[in-house]
Design an enzyme around this catalytic site. Structure first.
Site, PDB file in Angstrom:
ATOM      1  N   VAL A 138      79.103 -39.281  16.908  1.00  0.00           N
ATOM      2  CA  VAL A 138      79.141 -38.440  17.936  1.00  0.00           C
ATOM      3  C   VAL A 138      77.765 -38.275  18.580  1.00  0.00           C
ATOM      4  O   VAL A 138      77.587 -38.794  19.842  1.00  0.00           O
ATOM      5  CB  VAL A 138      79.722 -37.080  17.716  1.00  0.00           C
ATOM      6  CG1 VAL A 138      79.723 -36.294  19.075  1.00  0.00           C
ATOM      7  CG2 VAL A 138      81.016 -37.160  17.268  1.00  0.00           C
ATOM      8  N   LYS A 159      89.870 -24.709  13.989  1.00  0.00           N
ATOM      9  CA  LYS A 159      90.166 -24.841  15.421  1.00  0.00           C
ATOM     10  C   LYS A 159      91.041 -23.869  15.733  1.00  0.00           C
ATOM     11  O   LYS A 159      90.971 -23.146  16.899  1.00  0.00           O
ATOM     12  CB  LYS A 159      90.788 -26.347  15.495  1.00  0.00           C
ATOM     13  CG  LYS A 159      89.808 -27.344  15.316  1.00  0.00           C
ATOM     14  CD  LYS A 159      90.315 -28.695  15.334  1.00  0.00           C
ATOM     15  CE  LYS A 159      89.429 -29.830  14.907  1.00  0.00           C
ATOM     16  NZ  LYS A 159      90.201 -30.968  14.858  1.00  0.00           N
ATOM     17  N   LYS A 195      82.886 -27.049  14.490  1.00  0.00           N
ATOM     18  CA  LYS A 195      84.116 -26.121  14.511  1.00  0.00           C
ATOM     19  C   LYS A 195      83.802 -25.233  13.479  1.00  0.00           C
ATOM     20  O   LYS A 195      84.179 -23.903  13.441  1.00  0.00           O
ATOM     21  CB  LYS A 195      85.278 -27.002  14.510  1.00  0.00           C
ATOM     22  CG  LYS A 195      85.466 -27.959  13.388  1.00  0.00           C
ATOM     23  CD  LYS A 195      86.791 -28.836  13.547  1.00  0.00           C
ATOM     24  CE  LYS A 195      86.404 -30.128  12.468  1.00  0.00           C
ATOM     25  NZ  LYS A 195      85.391 -31.095  13.006  1.00  0.00           N
ATOM     26  N   VAL A 249      86.972 -28.307  19.356  1.00  0.00           N
ATOM     27  CA  VAL A 249      88.484 -28.293  19.330  1.00  0.00           C
ATOM     28  C   VAL A 249      89.091 -29.334  20.135  1.00  0.00           C
ATOM     29  O   VAL A 249      88.980 -29.430  21.485  1.00  0.00           O
ATOM     30  CB  VAL A 249      89.113 -27.137  19.661  1.00  0.00           C
ATOM     31  CG1 VAL A 249      90.572 -27.051  19.481  1.00  0.00           C
ATOM     32  CG2 VAL A 249      88.506 -25.941  18.784  1.00  0.00           C
ATOM     33  N   GLY A 277      86.728 -39.014  17.191  1.00  0.00           N
ATOM     34  CA  GLY A 277      86.139 -40.187  17.775  1.00  0.00           C
ATOM     35  C   GLY A 277      84.779 -39.919  18.406  1.00  0.00           C
ATOM     36  O   GLY A 277      84.693 -39.025  18.962  1.00  0.00           O
ATOM     37  N   ARG A 321      67.803 -39.576   8.323  1.00  0.00           N
ATOM     38  CA  ARG A 321      67.226 -40.874   7.927  1.00  0.00           C
ATOM     39  C   ARG A 321      66.552 -41.459   9.249  1.00  0.00           C
ATOM     40  O   ARG A 321      67.171 -42.520   9.803  1.00  0.00           O
ATOM     41  CB  ARG A 321      68.311 -41.795   7.467  1.00  0.00           C
ATOM     42  CG  ARG A 321      68.966 -41.143   6.050  1.00  0.00           C
ATOM     43  CD  ARG A 321      69.849 -42.280   5.477  1.00  0.00           C
ATOM     44  NE  ARG A 321      71.066 -42.274   6.178  1.00  0.00           N
ATOM     45  CZ  ARG A 321      72.145 -41.307   6.126  1.00  0.00           C
ATOM     46  NH1 ARG A 321      72.130 -40.293   5.292  1.00  0.00           N
ATOM     47  NH2 ARG A 321      73.393 -41.427   6.872  1.00  0.00           N
ATOM     48  N   GLY A 331      90.386 -46.345   9.133  1.00  0.00           N
ATOM     49  CA  GLY A 331      89.183 -45.175   9.599  1.00  0.00           C
ATOM     50  C   GLY A 331      89.723 -44.089   9.892  1.00  0.00           C
ATOM     51  O   GLY A 331      88.683 -43.206  10.363  1.00  0.00           O
ATOM     52  N   GLU A 365      89.020 -39.603   5.981  1.00  0.00           N
ATOM     53  CA  GLU A 365      87.628 -40.029   5.259  1.00  0.00           C
ATOM     54  C   GLU A 365      88.152 -40.334   3.916  1.00  0.00           C
ATOM     55  O   GLU A 365      89.157 -40.068   3.189  1.00  0.00           O
ATOM     56  CB  GLU A 365      86.987 -38.640   5.242  1.00  0.00           C
ATOM     57  CG  GLU A 365      86.758 -38.028   6.659  1.00  0.00           C
ATOM     58  CD  GLU A 365      85.381 -38.785   7.254  1.00  0.00           C
ATOM     59  OE1 GLU A 365      84.770 -39.657   6.545  1.00  0.00           O
ATOM     60  OE2 GLU A 365      85.408 -38.570   8.541  1.00  0.00           O
TER      61      GLU A 365
END
Length: 430
Positions: free
Chosen positions: A17, A207, A107, A134, A306, A49, A189, A192
């Protein structure tokens, strides 16, 4: 006239994101400046990182010292997309105390500590916006707390997790089992490596807490939300749902009691009629159905996760917060004036679909019906199938409380003719 001095933005987190937020800020810089009334400048990016290559981001802006970044004093807005409780909570609080407003997609933190964060924002006369927390790109929080601010919201029911919706949709459309559908979601994808937060309902519960708090002007914490995962949903459940003209979705449901004196918030799998708008939500999409006194029924639909969709919501908040900074104002904060009690799950009233394994002999149905009657649960329909001394009995109830249904099931398990309770599922959306 546009102000020439830029508004400075600190970005906490530069993953899926965060990198999209930085990209849009760069590629749409002129449009954002025109919409805000001043340029926006990415002043620093805090990451874990620093050696990792981040395309389009000046390496000089990258730092591992997030605390120093939010304490700089010249930062106008902090965008937090690192997730989790700590260090996000401390960083957001520090940002407020050092003069910055905050845009967050967190959230879990908002569901747990939203009231405390709003209090610190108010003390420092700063904004806390979190549209992206949300349902991803779907405009939902702002319509609830601004567009519908003059209305009375009675119910918010929706699909707020794309992973679980993909899995259940795959089970429904192909007849796949849960594990097979989960494996496909992981390969694509959507899930997870550890899907627990999604499939056990933790993500949706956070949420639901946020939505309930906004909708009912009441503080609702994550601990107030009843949560039930979807890992026990089977192909047989979908077969039963189809016989009823239904499908199965993992729903977040927030509703006001009929007398208006309390609210409930819950997450669980449920059968919903194919005629309901939520039944047609496919794949990894999200949708939320809102019912209010004046506006009636509204539905919000779109991609719920996404990088780019979530960044869209973040940037929308960023524009709003920057406009507030220029005008010297703040947007709406927490509205918890109603302070309604949150009722326990036992008081929730809904319909139920119960599948029993029973002995195939005379009198079984009468025994089962008697147990339901003794616990005040009215039966709507019964379907029985039997072969070779074994049978299945499917009971659909009229509306009953969760507590009365629980008592009914406990009593059913004690009957010699009941071999087991194959499944129990709520029926919503009717």
């Amino acid at each position: 006239m546009m102000r020439t001095r830029p508004l400075k933005v600190a970005l906490l987190g530069c993953g899926v994101v965060g990198s999209e937020v930085a990209r849009i800020m760069t590629t749409h810089a002129d449009d954002l400046a025109a919409r805000i009334g001043a340029p926006v400048e990415l002043a620093g990016v805090a990451v874990r990182r620093p050696s990792r290559v981040r395309e389009g981001i000046d390496p000089a802006l990258v730092t591992t010292d997030a605390t120093a970044l939010v304490k700089r004093g010249d930062i106008d807005v902090v965008v937090e997309v690192i997730g989790g409780i700590e260090p996000a909570r401390t960083l957001i609080t520090t940002a407020f105390e050092h003069g910055a407003s905050v845009v967050s997609a967190n959230k879990a933190l908002l569901a747990q500590d939203g009231a405390a964060l709003h209090a610190v924002a108010d003390e420092n006369d700063k904004d806390l916006y979190y549209e992206a927390a949300v349902a991803g790109a779907i405009p939902l929080i702002r319509p609830l707390r601004e567009s519908l601010a003059g209305d009375k919201i009675n119910r918010v029911m929706g699909i707020v997790n794309g992973t679980t919706n993909f899995i259940l949709d795959k089970m429904d459309s192909t007849g796949a089992g849960y594990q097979e559908a989960l494996d496909e979601a992981t390969a694509l994808g959507y899930a997870e490596a550890d899907p627990t937060a999604d499939v056990e309902g933790f993500d949706a519960a956070a949420k639901a807490a946020i939505l309930a708090g906004i909708a009912f002007h009441t503080r609702v914490r994550l601990d107030d939300v009843y949560r039930e995962g979807m890992t026990e949903v089977t192909a047989a459940d979908f077969a039963s749902a189809k016989e009823m003209g239904c499908t199965i979705k993992l729903l977040a449901i927030c509703e006001r009691a009929a007398d208006g004196g309390s609210v409930t918030a819950r997450v669980h799998p449920a059968m919903i009629p194919l005629s309901h708008p939520l039944a047609s939500v496919r794949g990894a999409y999200n949708a939320v159905f809102v019912e209010s006194d004046a506006a009636g029924q509204l539905m919000f639909y779109g991609p719920g996760a996404g990088g780019a969709p979530t960044a869209s919501a973040v940037l929308g908040d960023l524009v709003a917060v920057c406009r507030n900074r220029l005008s010297g104002a703040t947007g709406p904060g927490e509205s918890a004036y109603a302070a309604l009690p949150v009722s326990p799950m036992g008081e929730v009233v809904t319909r139920y679909h119960i599948s029993l394994d029973v002995a195939d002999k005379p009198g079984v149905l009468a025994q089962v019906a008697t147990v339901f009657a003794e616990h005040g649960v009215s039966i709507d329909t019964v379907r029985q199938q039997g072969k070779d001394g074994e049978a299945s009995l499917v009971v659909v109830t009229h509306r009953a409380s969760d507590a009365s249904l629980t008592g009914t099931v406990e009593a059913l398990r004690k009957l010699d003719t009941v071999r087991g309770v194959a499944s129990i599922m709520r029926v919503e959306g009717e």
